[in-house]
Scaffold this motif. Sequence first.
Motif, PDB file in Angstrom:
ATOM      1  N   VAL A   1      10.991  -7.735  14.220  1.00  0.00           N
ATOM      2  CA  VAL A   1      11.490  -6.729  12.724  1.00  0.00           C
ATOM      3  C   VAL A   1      12.065  -5.694  14.838  1.00  0.00           C
ATOM      4  O   VAL A   1      11.944  -5.441  16.179  1.00  0.00           O
ATOM      5  N   PHE A   2      13.339  -5.364  14.101  1.00  0.00           N
ATOM      6  CA  PHE A   2      14.398  -4.916  14.790  1.00  0.00           C
ATOM      7  C   PHE A   2      14.698  -3.471  14.124  1.00  0.00           C
ATOM      8  O   PHE A   2      15.121  -3.666  12.904  1.00  0.00           O
ATOM      9  N   SER A   3      14.780  -2.290  14.903  1.00  0.00           N
ATOM     10  CA  SER A   3      15.002  -0.975  14.136  1.00  0.00           C
ATOM     11  C   SER A   3      16.356  -0.285  15.463  1.00  0.00           C
ATOM     12  O   SER A   3      15.906   0.877  14.876  1.00  0.00           O
TER      13      SER A   3
ATOM     14  N   SER B   1      11.018   7.582   9.498  1.00  0.00           N
ATOM     15  CA  SER B   1       9.755   6.508   8.787  1.00  0.00           C
ATOM     16  C   SER B   1       9.838   5.370   9.922  1.00  0.00           C
ATOM     17  O   SER B   1       9.185   4.315   9.220  1.00  0.00           O
ATOM     18  N   ILE B   2      10.973   4.920  10.905  1.00  0.00           N
ATOM     19  CA  ILE B   2      11.198   3.384  11.077  1.00  0.00           C
ATOM     20  C   ILE B   2       9.469   3.344  12.050  1.00  0.00           C
ATOM     21  O   ILE B   2       9.105   2.152  11.647  1.00  0.00           O
ATOM     22  N   GLU B   3       8.753   4.638  12.931  1.00  0.00           N
ATOM     23  CA  GLU B   3       7.623   3.759  13.468  1.00  0.00           C
ATOM     24  C   GLU B   3       6.658   3.211  12.771  1.00  0.00           C
ATOM     25  O   GLU B   3       5.494   2.496  12.000  1.00  0.00           O
ATOM     26  N   LYS B   4       6.427   4.166  11.478  1.00  0.00           N
ATOM     27  CA  LYS B   4       5.725   3.892  10.069  1.00  0.00           C
ATOM     28  C   LYS B   4       5.783   2.897   9.918  1.00  0.00           C
ATOM     29  O   LYS B   4       4.579   1.591   9.379  1.00  0.00           O
TER      30      LYS B   4
ATOM     31  N   GLY C   1      12.257   2.073   1.349  1.00  0.00           N
ATOM     32  CA  GLY C   1      11.452   2.044   2.620  1.00  0.00           C
ATOM     33  C   GLY C   1      12.103   3.773   3.438  1.00  0.00           C
ATOM     34  O   GLY C   1      12.040   3.887   4.575  1.00  0.00           O
ATOM     35  N   HIS C   2      13.088   4.479   2.474  1.00  0.00           N
ATOM     36  CA  HIS C   2      12.895   5.858   3.483  1.00  0.00           C
ATOM     37  C   HIS C   2      12.285   6.550   3.700  1.00  0.00           C
ATOM     38  O   HIS C   2      12.492   6.938   5.582  1.00  0.00           O
ATOM     39  N   THR C   3      11.413   7.088   3.178  1.00  0.00           N
ATOM     40  CA  THR C   3      10.388   7.310   3.597  1.00  0.00           C
ATOM     41  C   THR C   3       8.912   7.560   4.791  1.00  0.00           C
ATOM     42  O   THR C   3       8.885   6.260   4.356  1.00  0.00           O
ATOM     43  N   LYS C   4       8.224   8.084   4.971  1.00  0.00           N
ATOM     44  CA  LYS C   4       7.238   7.871   5.017  1.00  0.00           C
ATOM     45  C   LYS C   4       6.080   7.581   4.557  1.00  0.00           C
ATOM     46  O   LYS C   4       5.525   6.295   4.611  1.00  0.00           O
ATOM     47  N   GLU C   5       6.409   8.161   3.644  1.00  0.00           N
ATOM     48  CA  GLU C   5       5.042   8.001   2.603  1.00  0.00           C
ATOM     49  C   GLU C   5       5.439   6.296   1.979  1.00  0.00           C
ATOM     50  O   GLU C   5       3.951   5.909   0.938  1.00  0.00           O
ATOM     51  N   THR C   6       6.307   5.961   1.484  1.00  0.00           N
ATOM     52  CA  THR C   6       6.551   4.780   1.171  1.00  0.00           C
ATOM     53  C   THR C   6       5.580   3.544   1.715  1.00  0.00           C
ATOM     54  O   THR C   6       5.516   2.452   0.613  1.00  0.00           O
TER      55      THR C   6
ATOM     56  N   ILE D   1       4.609  -3.274   8.253  1.00  0.00           N
ATOM     57  CA  ILE D   1       4.897  -4.429   8.871  1.00  0.00           C
ATOM     58  C   ILE D   1       4.155  -5.041   9.391  1.00  0.00           C
ATOM     59  O   ILE D   1       3.616  -6.518   9.334  1.00  0.00           O
ATOM     60  N   GLN D   2       3.189  -4.842  10.952  1.00  0.00           N
ATOM     61  CA  GLN D   2       3.095  -5.128  11.557  1.00  0.00           C
ATOM     62  C   GLN D   2       1.454  -5.747  10.922  1.00  0.00           C
ATOM     63  O   GLN D   2       0.305  -7.179  10.639  1.00  0.00           O
ATOM     64  N   LYS D   3       1.408  -4.819  10.070  1.00  0.00           N
ATOM     65  CA  LYS D   3      -0.358  -5.543   8.935  1.00  0.00           C
ATOM     66  C   LYS D   3      -0.314  -5.866   8.118  1.00  0.00           C
ATOM     67  O   LYS D   3      -1.431  -7.280   8.082  1.00  0.00           O
ATOM     68  N   LEU D   4       0.397  -6.189   7.281  1.00  0.00           N
ATOM     69  CA  LEU D   4       1.335  -6.848   6.764  1.00  0.00           C
ATOM     70  C   LEU D   4       1.490  -8.314   7.445  1.00  0.00           C
ATOM     71  O   LEU D   4       0.493  -9.943   6.611  1.00  0.00           O
TER      72      LEU D   4
END
Length: 242
Positions: free
Chosen positions: A28-30, A39-42, A213-218, A47-50
């Motif tokens: 995962v590259f950000s 929202s990148i960190e969240k 995938g813009h918002t943290k809530e997403t 994705i790690q949880k997925l």
Amino acid sequence: MKHLFLIALLFVCTTLHGIAQELPQVLVFSKTKGFRHDSIEKGAEAIQKLGREHGFSVYHTEDAGVFTDDQLQKYKAIVFLSTTGDILNPEQQAAFERFIQAGNGFVGIHAASDTEYDWPWYGKMVGGYFASHPEVQTADIHVHDHSHLATQHLPEIWKHKDEWYDFKDLNPAVNLLMTIDEKSYKGGKMGDYHPVSWHHTYDGGRAFYTALGHTKETYDDADFLQHIAGGITYALGKPANK
């Protein structure tokens, strides 16, 4: 007795290490050189949880130095998580191209399309470039292909709140997954045909993109997370449908 316990513990650790080694690895590259999404960190954590839930291991970095033939060979797919701007130098770009040509996969999330405008190979792989967007709002997504792992769980019309990208330089060779209904929100500029997610085989590998995938809530939205998981699973080489 203590000796037997240590042997058993060693066996368990060795077994777990072997299982971990067998899991396909996802990078995962950000890295961002333009706008940075909060929202990148969240998203990386999600994705790690997925990965834990769907059987792949995840390494998250913003160090472009990982883009060498030697370092990329351990991965089966690369996720660009809301990257922006010019983030790879020519040597790193060439290593990424060879990675895809070797049969590996790519997943672009949201601002991955707001990245590397001067690299035509990348633009065709991601499937299009960001052009503009209105404010964040709820809109109707129309799912056109329910056979794909990224969309098979979704309803025909999915109401979702996000930042809706308009695109330019769309690659006509991609396979459409979802469009957005511009009549359901304000500010869209593409008209009746406004794709927001697609996939395709490209230069020997596989590519999946979603504009969501813009918002943290997403990254708390179960439907969106399953959408991402399906895209990653496809990029890892699984069939697009079950």
